[in-house]
Scaffold this motif. Structure first.
Motif, PDB file in Angstrom:
ATOM      1  N   VAL A 148      87.327  49.863  28.871  1.00 38.45           N
ATOM      2  CA  VAL A 148      85.913  50.373  29.203  1.00 38.45           C
ATOM      3  C   VAL A 148      84.802  49.967  28.396  1.00 38.45           C
ATOM      4  N   SER A 149      84.854  49.531  27.149  1.00 34.18           N
ATOM      5  CA  SER A 149      83.981  49.056  26.136  1.00 34.18           C
ATOM      6  C   SER A 149      83.682  47.516  26.524  1.00 34.18           C
ATOM      7  N   ASP A 150      84.469  46.945  27.400  1.00 34.14           N
ATOM      8  CA  ASP A 150      83.924  45.700  27.888  1.00 34.14           C
ATOM      9  C   ASP A 150      83.485  45.781  29.216  1.00 34.14           C
TER      10      ASP A 150
ATOM     11  N   ASN B  38      86.089  40.774  25.064  1.00 34.87           N
ATOM     12  CA  ASN B  38      87.364  40.037  24.465  1.00 34.87           C
ATOM     13  C   ASN B  38      87.328  38.722  25.457  1.00 34.87           C
ATOM     14  N   GLN B  39      87.996  37.829  25.103  1.00 35.09           N
ATOM     15  CA  GLN B  39      87.980  36.233  25.520  1.00 35.09           C
ATOM     16  C   GLN B  39      88.244  36.059  26.863  1.00 35.09           C
ATOM     17  N   VAL B  40      88.951  37.179  27.539  1.00 37.68           N
ATOM     18  CA  VAL B  40      89.343  36.988  28.936  1.00 37.68           C
ATOM     19  C   VAL B  40      87.878  37.522  29.928  1.00 37.68           C
ATOM     20  N   VAL B  41      87.191  38.404  29.459  1.00 33.29           N
ATOM     21  CA  VAL B  41      86.081  38.832  29.952  1.00 33.29           C
ATOM     22  C   VAL B  41      85.225  37.771  29.771  1.00 33.29           C
TER      23      VAL B  41
ATOM     24  N   PHE C 186      85.906  37.424  19.745  1.00 29.00           N
ATOM     25  CA  PHE C 186      86.457  38.209  20.734  1.00 29.00           C
ATOM     26  C   PHE C 186      87.495  39.332  20.281  1.00 29.00           C
ATOM     27  N   SER C 187      87.485  40.263  20.870  1.00 29.63           N
ATOM     28  CA  SER C 187      88.665  41.474  20.679  1.00 29.63           C
ATOM     29  C   SER C 187      89.986  40.989  21.186  1.00 29.63           C
ATOM     30  N   SER C 188      91.076  41.578  21.094  1.00 28.95           N
ATOM     31  CA  SER C 188      92.335  41.449  21.633  1.00 28.95           C
ATOM     32  C   SER C 188      92.046  41.216  23.272  1.00 28.95           C
TER      33      SER C 188
ATOM     34  N   SER D 231      93.291  39.955  33.379  1.00 29.09           N
ATOM     35  CA  SER D 231      92.289  39.324  33.916  1.00 29.09           C
ATOM     36  C   SER D 231      91.474  40.300  35.104  1.00 29.09           C
ATOM     37  N   PHE D 232      89.936  39.986  35.215  1.00 35.07           N
ATOM     38  CA  PHE D 232      89.441  40.691  36.150  1.00 35.07           C
ATOM     39  C   PHE D 232      88.526  39.678  36.899  1.00 35.07           C
ATOM     40  N   SER D 233      87.820  39.985  37.647  1.00 32.46           N
ATOM     41  CA  SER D 233      86.938  39.047  38.451  1.00 32.46           C
ATOM     42  C   SER D 233      85.400  39.505  39.055  1.00 32.46           C
ATOM     43  N   PHE D 234      84.467  38.739  38.946  1.00 34.90           N
ATOM     44  CA  PHE D 234      83.210  39.096  39.382  1.00 34.90           C
ATOM     45  C   PHE D 234      83.112  38.568  40.948  1.00 34.90           C
ATOM     46  N   ASN D 235      84.137  38.184  41.672  1.00 33.97           N
ATOM     47  CA  ASN D 235      83.982  37.666  43.158  1.00 33.97           C
ATOM     48  C   ASN D 235      83.670  38.527  43.763  1.00 33.97           C
TER      49      ASN D 235
END
Length: 86
Positions: A10-12, A47-50, A76-78, A82-86
């Motif tokens: 949630v923080s990301d 984080n790096q993924v975000v 980056f945090s841990s 993955s998620f997507s903005f598509n």
């Protein structure tokens, strides 16, 4: 744009949405958008993924970034799923 908050912290989520909004609606690049958010809320730590997903979104909005200078990446945090903005 679709996000799954079960896949990211949630923080990301909130900063990522604000950054994506600024990129799309203000025409700001990722680095400028991230800095704007970070200046207002110094505790933001994507984080790096975000961050990578936001880079992909930036490429989708503005086109190829190959000939543009590299932006400074945040710490980056841990990693998370993955998620997507598509």
């Amino acid at each position: 744009m679709s996000l799954s908050n079960s896949l990211i912290g949630v923080s990301d989520l909130s900063p990522a949405i604000v950054i994506a909004y600024l990129m799309k609606n203000k025409g700001w690049k990722l680095a400028q958008s991230y800095q704007w958010v970070k200046d207002r809320k110094p505790s933001v730590d994507l984080n790096q993924v975000v961050y990578q997903q936001l880079e992909e979104y930036e490429q989708k909005i503005f086109g190829s970034l190959e000939n543009q200078p590299a932006s400074a990446m945040p710490v980056f945090s841990s990693p998370v799923s993955s998620f997507s903005f598509n």
